[in-house]
Design an enzyme around this catalytic site. Sequence first.
Site, PDB file in Angstrom:
ATOM      1  N   SER A 260     -12.773  52.920  23.888  1.00 50.60           N
ATOM      2  CA  SER A 260     -13.669  52.134  23.037  1.00 50.60           C
ATOM      3  C   SER A 260     -14.635  51.307  23.856  1.00 50.60           C
ATOM      4  O   SER A 260     -14.396  51.003  25.024  1.00 50.60           O
ATOM      5  CB  SER A 260     -12.868  51.237  22.094  1.00 50.60           C
ATOM      6  OG  SER A 260     -12.616  50.009  22.743  1.00 50.60           O
ATOM      7  N   LYS A 261     -15.731  50.985  23.226  1.00 44.37           N
ATOM      8  CA  LYS A 261     -16.848  50.279  23.852  1.00 44.37           C
ATOM      9  C   LYS A 261     -16.384  48.987  24.544  1.00 44.37           C
ATOM     10  O   LYS A 261     -16.944  48.592  25.559  1.00 44.37           O
ATOM     11  CB  LYS A 261     -17.870  49.965  22.746  1.00 44.37           C
ATOM     12  CG  LYS A 261     -19.195  49.501  23.244  1.00 44.37           C
ATOM     13  CD  LYS A 261     -20.258  50.587  23.079  1.00 44.37           C
ATOM     14  CE  LYS A 261     -21.522  50.245  23.828  1.00 44.37           C
ATOM     15  NZ  LYS A 261     -22.052  51.304  24.619  1.00 44.37           N
ATOM     16  N   ARG A 262     -15.378  48.351  23.967  1.00 42.29           N
ATOM     17  CA  ARG A 262     -14.924  47.078  24.518  1.00 42.29           C
ATOM     18  C   ARG A 262     -14.405  47.206  25.957  1.00 42.29           C
ATOM     19  O   ARG A 262     -14.468  46.276  26.728  1.00 42.29           O
ATOM     20  CB  ARG A 262     -13.834  46.468  23.628  1.00 42.29           C
ATOM     21  CG  ARG A 262     -14.393  45.356  22.741  1.00 42.29           C
ATOM     22  CD  ARG A 262     -13.414  44.949  21.688  1.00 42.29           C
ATOM     23  NE  ARG A 262     -13.278  45.993  20.671  1.00 42.29           N
ATOM     24  CZ  ARG A 262     -12.138  46.481  20.254  1.00 42.29           C
ATOM     25  NH1 ARG A 262     -11.004  46.056  20.749  1.00 42.29           N
ATOM     26  NH2 ARG A 262     -12.106  47.408  19.319  1.00 42.29           N
ATOM     27  N   GLY A 264     -15.520  49.266  28.246  1.00 42.52           N
ATOM     28  CA  GLY A 264     -16.487  49.757  29.234  1.00 42.52           C
ATOM     29  C   GLY A 264     -17.337  50.874  28.669  1.00 42.52           C
ATOM     30  O   GLY A 264     -17.611  50.905  27.468  1.00 42.52           O
TER      31      GLY A 264
END
Length: 492
Positions: A260-262, A264
């Site tokens: 997930s974007k969180r 990286g």
Amino acid sequence: MSKVRVRFAPSPTGYLHIGGLRTALYNYLYAKKHGGEAILRIEDTDRTRYVEGAIENLIESLEWAGISHDEGVCVENGEVTQRGEFGPYIQSQRLDIYQKYVDELIEKGHAYYCFCSKERLDNLREEQRIKGKVPKYDGLCRGIPLEEAKKRIEAGEDYVVRLKLPKDKDIIFNDLVRGKVRINSDEMDDQVLMKSDGFPTYHLAVVVDDHLMGITHVVRGEEWLPSTPKHVYLYECFGWDAPTFVHLPTVLNKDRKKLSKRQGDVSVEDFRKRGYLPEGIVNYLALVGWSPEDGNEILTMDELKEKFDFDRVGKSGGIFDTDKLNWVNSHYIKSYDLDKLAKLSIPFVVKSGLMTEEEINSNFDWFKILIDTVREAIDKLEDIPEHIKFIFGDIKITEEDAKSELAQEHVPTLLDSFIKIVKAHDEIDMEIAKGLMKEVQKDSGVKGKKLYMPVRAAISGNVHGPEMQNIIYLIGKDKLIERAEKIKAEIC
Ligand code: GLU
């Protein structure tokens, strides 16, 4: 068997997730292996998630990776357009088609109008949650006679259309990765097919489109597996043959959580910006969830087309391992066409401030040797500045190894000899650079490690690094003299 037709069907919600690229890749590889067709369809029925420019971005990322589609949405001269005889390929342009099919379901008694308010549904869900039940529509509107429902609609009441699932029916389908999947309709919800804004839900649109577009294999992420029984039932209601389903394992990070974007980088764009090559990304992604039979993991797109098949796609999540990605990518960096690699490197060097674009362009042959010199040491293009910065500006001897090399008794006379030899040449071209250390050896009488290590330390600040002849050439006459004289002055 009829011609293989697959589709990649992203929603235009902003960017292409690296897991989405893998789905597109597997679709593409399968189609090409079987001489089939790959279609790009845009699923934009959820208007709340629509992002301006997302379609262009998606297509650009796919093209960058070398994944082309035979049919569907494309960009020509900067404009989004469509090609193929089964269009439109953008779902928001197909609303009348979905309306026709939803009407058919209602007439056949497979779907019904539902007038329940959001408030009622929220309360229902809350009650079910408190009782520890799985949230599910209770079927209140199932029994409303069609005539009465139509009158309520005419009177202006808001409504949705729901799928009328039969009671206690086993829905069974075969998935090429998961095997046989069986679920009872009592465990399923009367899915909304058409929303109050006149847009279909994903479930209706995907079935109608896959059928009308002649899709033979639905290849998508396993997050869609729970939806597939609803789709299979819809195929049955329409009297259509269902396609073959293939649900791909989710791309996970090392903690086995969804990438997930969180944590990286997740978008294709992120990886591109860091200087991964399309060949590296494609080769690596193919291995996230699939493995070649012969264990040879470095595979070009053409080799992948030949070797890929769903029988070697695993059921459990594919781990995204950056170290392995780096390893695969570095392989391509080492063997890449130098001219191409150097051109791709330009923005990374410019961004670091070490050279301007004009400086690079007017010394492009020199720049190519610079990139060639460090390509062995890097995994991705963003690593370049760190490896070339010793060529530019001043160097400082900070490494203990370098300091002790330079502390040896013979070093001052060795550096004198080095400076003399360099000065004797008008210019240090590659030919001269190749023979320069031999000249110093002859002149100074020093050879081997005692010759190379101190000179290397004096001109590059380091005892390890690329080939000596390359660094001599790249640093050039003036800087070689300047550096050697400065070090000599410091140690004497
Ligand atoms: N539109 C879905 C997505 O965004 C595609 C699901 C499918 O391939 O059926 O992932």
